[in-house]
Design a protein around this motif. Structure first.
Motif, mmCIF file in Angstrom:
data_model
loop_
_atom_site.group_PDB
_atom_site.id
_atom_site.type_symbol
_atom_site.label_atom_id
_atom_site.label_comp_id
_atom_site.label_asym_id
_atom_site.label_seq_id
_atom_site.Cartn_x
_atom_site.Cartn_y
_atom_site.Cartn_z
ATOM 1 N N SER A 79 -7.443 84.452 66.486
ATOM 2 C CA SER A 79 -8.146 84.637 67.763
ATOM 3 C C SER A 79 -7.131 84.694 68.905
ATOM 4 C CB SER A 79 -9.153 83.507 67.987
ATOM 5 O OG SER A 79 -10.103 83.459 66.946
ATOM 6 N N THR A 80 -6.581 85.883 69.150
ATOM 7 C CA THR A 80 -5.561 86.006 70.191
ATOM 8 C C THR A 80 -6.116 85.750 71.583
ATOM 9 O OG1 THR A 80 -5.956 88.404 70.203
ATOM 10 C CG2 THR A 80 -4.133 87.602 68.864
ATOM 11 N N HIS A 81 -7.457 85.830 71.754
ATOM 12 C CA HIS A 81 -8.008 85.557 73.076
ATOM 13 C C HIS A 81 -7.841 84.090 73.460
ATOM 14 C CE1 HIS A 81 -11.249 84.478 70.318
ATOM 15 N NE2 HIS A 81 -11.779 83.740 71.271
ATOM 16 N N THR A 82 -7.638 83.200 72.471
ATOM 17 C CA THR A 82 -7.455 81.787 72.783
ATOM 18 C C THR A 82 -6.107 81.503 73.442
ATOM 19 O OG1 THR A 82 -6.606 81.373 70.539
ATOM 20 C CG2 THR A 82 -8.976 81.094 70.894
ATOM 21 N N ILE A 83 -5.202 82.479 73.414
ATOM 22 C CA ILE A 83 -3.918 82.311 74.107
ATOM 23 C C ILE A 83 -4.150 82.170 75.610
ATOM 24 C CG2 ILE A 83 -1.694 83.432 74.596
ATOM 25 C CD1 ILE A 83 -1.943 84.791 71.862
ATOM 26 N N ASN A 84 -5.229 82.750 76.112
ATOM 27 C CA ASN A 84 -5.574 82.621 77.535
ATOM 28 C C ASN A 84 -6.512 81.449 77.803
ATOM 29 O OD1 ASN A 84 -4.195 85.064 78.198
ATOM 30 N ND2 ASN A 84 -5.955 86.229 77.459
ATOM 31 N N GLY A 85 -6.798 80.654 76.783
ATOM 32 C CA GLY A 85 -7.860 79.668 76.882
ATOM 33 C C GLY A 85 -7.420 78.293 77.332
ATOM 34 N N ARG A 86 -8.099 77.284 76.779
ATOM 35 C CA ARG A 86 -7.931 75.900 77.226
ATOM 36 C C ARG A 86 -7.426 74.973 76.125
ATOM 37 N NH1 ARG A 86 -11.383 72.866 74.972
ATOM 38 N NH2 ARG A 86 -11.455 71.211 76.558
ATOM 39 N N GLY A 87 -7.078 75.515 74.953
ATOM 40 C CA GLY A 87 -6.750 74.672 73.822
ATOM 41 C C GLY A 87 -5.299 74.741 73.394
ATOM 42 N N ALA A 88 -5.072 74.356 72.133
ATOM 43 C CA ALA A 88 -3.710 74.265 71.601
ATOM 44 C C ALA A 88 -2.978 75.608 71.572
ATOM 45 C CB ALA A 88 -3.749 73.656 70.195
ATOM 46 N N PRO A 89 -3.612 76.740 71.203
ATOM 47 C CA PRO A 89 -2.862 78.008 71.223
ATOM 48 C C PRO A 89 -2.303 78.340 72.600
ATOM 49 C CG PRO A 89 -4.893 78.265 69.962
ATOM 50 C CD PRO A 89 -4.970 76.934 70.626
ATOM 51 N N ALA A 90 -3.114 78.123 73.647
ATOM 52 C CA ALA A 90 -2.627 78.394 75.000
ATOM 53 C C ALA A 90 -1.471 77.469 75.356
ATOM 54 C CB ALA A 90 -3.768 78.241 76.004
ATOM 55 N N MET A 91 -1.589 76.189 75.010
ATOM 56 C CA MET A 91 -0.520 75.239 75.319
ATOM 57 C C MET A 91 0.763 75.594 74.575
ATOM 58 S SD MET A 91 0.499 72.650 76.986
ATOM 59 C CE MET A 91 -1.013 71.914 77.628
ATOM 60 N N ASP A 92 0.655 76.006 73.318
ATOM 61 C CA ASP A 92 1.851 76.379 72.549
ATOM 62 C C ASP A 92 2.556 77.579 73.173
ATOM 63 O OD1 ASP A 92 1.295 74.345 70.797
ATOM 64 O OD2 ASP A 92 0.289 75.618 69.327
ATOM 65 N N PHE A 93 1.794 78.593 73.565
ATOM 66 C CA PHE A 93 2.397 79.771 74.161
ATOM 67 C C PHE A 93 3.009 79.449 75.522
ATOM 68 C CE2 PHE A 93 0.677 82.427 70.900
ATOM 69 C CZ PHE A 93 1.365 83.620 70.978
ATOM 70 N N VAL A 94 2.345 78.627 76.305
ATOM 71 C CA VAL A 94 2.888 78.270 77.615
ATOM 72 C C VAL A 94 4.212 77.537 77.454
ATOM 73 C CG1 VAL A 94 2.540 76.749 79.600
ATOM 74 C CG2 VAL A 94 0.713 78.264 78.868
ATOM 75 N N ARG A 95 4.271 76.585 76.552
ATOM 76 C CA ARG A 95 5.511 75.831 76.345
ATOM 77 C C ARG A 95 6.644 76.742 75.869
ATOM 78 N NH1 ARG A 95 2.787 70.731 73.096
ATOM 79 N NH2 ARG A 95 2.056 69.563 74.930
ATOM 80 N N ALA A 96 6.334 77.622 74.932
ATOM 81 C CA ALA A 96 7.375 78.508 74.409
ATOM 82 C C ALA A 96 7.883 79.455 75.490
ATOM 83 C CB ALA A 96 6.834 79.289 73.215
ATOM 84 N N LEU A 97 6.969 80.060 76.240
ATOM 85 C CA LEU A 97 7.373 81.030 77.263
ATOM 86 C C LEU A 97 8.079 80.350 78.428
ATOM 87 C CD1 LEU A 97 4.224 83.314 77.199
ATOM 88 C CD2 LEU A 97 6.531 83.979 76.553
ATOM 89 N N GLU A 98 7.648 79.153 78.800
ATOM 90 C CA GLU A 98 8.346 78.442 79.880
ATOM 91 C C GLU A 98 9.738 78.018 79.441
ATOM 92 O OE1 GLU A 98 5.876 75.281 81.286
ATOM 93 O OE2 GLU A 98 4.747 76.607 82.629
#
Length: 458
Positions: A79-98
């Motif tokens: 579910s790639t839409h969860t990257i923009n969401g409120r859960g663990a996938p979004a947090m993982d992507f934010v941490r990696a990109l930051e």
């Protein structure tokens, strides 16, 4: 003779980032950029594809493996839409990109600032990309960066807030939907056929004539949700679910003199559900939050923050028909309660343990025509056994799929080589379904190394 004294101490340089610290577009505005769109723009800034950027840089910090498996039509895959969401996938992507860009504002490209007050479930995000052709054409004409606002990824938003036109969901050329993030995602272009998305040809939704009520509702939804997204960087504190519970209790006391059952009838939900809202044990689904904000005539932002000190004694607006069309919690549409036939259900569950291939527990429960919580409560052990059996089956199938991918890509690569065709993923993509898998990439690399060694005589 005196000479000037020079300071030859090397200056302290700030730490260098691995990737270019691309500035997000629209932070603090209703049209703030989405994180999946930011990944696509970051890849474009480095002159690589989105898939290459993910595999070589982002996944090195997350170890999620292959995520480009989303199949919109079958509602399956990652579910790639969860990257923009409120859960663990979004947090993982934010941490990696930051970590890669050394930026500290990428969480505002997701729903993470509102994680405590937005329900986990409730159909808030859409799985497919949406866009406004007028916006894309205007940005390209004015030589502005093309990007995808976070507002467009929210399912309740169906209109462009600027042009009052329906958003589009189908590519005008291939007539297919796009996932939020794919190996070939590029702002403004189809990730499947790579054509420009903002053509004059509109999709089916755009062709539908909208009534004044639909336009008014669409404007209101886009406006209030835009206010919520714009307020995230300026919020002095993270909103909590206790704030919404206070607003619910205020409504119950003010509107129905503390009668939770009467308020449940006004909201068209069960009274036990309202009780859980009051205690903060559960969150209202997003359609309920949106409808409550609309009917009370209050800002959705104030409702999510829990900053209201008073509410009207009655609803100032009727229940929006646009919500009732897709409302799945209304009493008329609820499944009628009936007594569970335990013997029949047990036989169904036991038969599933002997099936080949093993079915998932969700598929088995659907056969019983009962609610899953009841099944789990009465048959917890056998449910866990079915789930473990299905999980083991998926592991075996994953190994088989990887081996098949290596063998097929290797065979197709050597066949194309014999025909004088370069071994590229574009050429292999017409003959193999595995070229987008990591196993397919590994097999292709081995073939190329073997060809190079053979030509050098090593």
């Amino acid at each position: 003779m005196a000479y000037e004294k020079w300071d030859i101490t090397p200056p302290e340089l700030p730490p260098r980032s691995r990737l270019y610290p691309l500035e997000p577009i629209g932070v603090g505005t209703p049209l703030v950029e989405s994180l999946t769109g930011y990944v696509a723009r970051l890849a474009e800034a480095h002159c690589v594809s989105t898939g290459t950027l993910y595999r070589n840089e982002i996944d090195a910090l997350m170890s999620k493996g292959h995520i480009f498996t989303c199949t919109i039509e079958a509602n399956a895959g990652y579910s790639t839409h969860t990257i923009n969401g409120r859960g663990a996938p979004a947090m993982d992507f934010v941490r990696a990109l930051e970590s890669l860009t050394h930026r500290r504002d990428l969480r505002y490209l997701t729903l993470l600032p509102w994680a405590e007050v937005l329900p986990v479930q409730g159909g808030f995000q859409r799985r497919a990309r949406a866009w406004c052709p007028q916006c894309l054409n205007a940005w390209r004409k004015e030589s502005k960066p093309l990007y995808e606002p976070l507002l467009w990824t929210l399912k309740p938003v169906t209109l462009c807030a600027l042009h009052r036109k329906p958003l589009c969901f189908l590519c005008p050329f291939c007539r297919r939907q796009n996932g939020n993030l794919a190996p070939r995602t590029r702002p403004g272009y189809c990730s499947r056929c790579r054509q420009w998305l903002a053509q004059a040809t509109s999709d089916l939704l755009s062709d539908r004539a909208l009534t004044n009520d639909d336009l008014s509702w669409g404007d209101w939804v886009a406006t209030v949700l835009g206010e919520v997204l714009a307020a995230a960087p300026r919020s002095p504190f993270a909103p909590t679910r206790e704030g919404i519970a206070r607003v619910i209790n205020l409504c119950v006391e003010r509107m129905v003199d503390g009668n939770a059952s009467a308020f449940a009838r006004l909201m068209d939900v069960g009274h036990f559900e309202v009780r859980r809202w009051q205690t903060g044990e559960a969150q209202p689904k997003f359609p309920a939050l949106l409808g409550l904000s609309y009917r009370l005539g209050i800002s959705l932002l104030d409702l999510l923050r829990g900053s209201l000190v008073s509410v009207p004694q009655k609803f100032v607006k009727p229940f929006p028909s646009q919500l009732s069309k897709g409302q799945s919690t209304s009493k008329e549409q609820r499944r009628p309660s009936r007594r569970m036939e335990t013997v029949t259900v047990l036989q169904t569950l036991q038969a599933a343990l002997n099936e080949s291939p093993p079915p998932s527990i969700r598929q088995v429960i659907q056969r019983t025509s009962h609610y899953s919580p009841f099944i789990y409560q009465h048959f917890s052990e056998i449910c866990r056994a079915i789930a473990r059996r299905f999980a083991d089956y998926r592991k075996v199938q994953a190994v088989v799929r990887r081996d098949r991918a290596r063998a097929e890509v290797r065979e197709d690569a050597y066949r194309l080589r014999a025909q004088g065709v370069n071994n590229t993923r574009n050429h292999l993509g017409t003959s193999s379904d595995y070229t987008n898998l990591e196993e397919g990439h590994a097999a292709l690399r081995l073939v190329r190394e073997g060809i190079r060694c053979g030509s050098r005589g090593c």
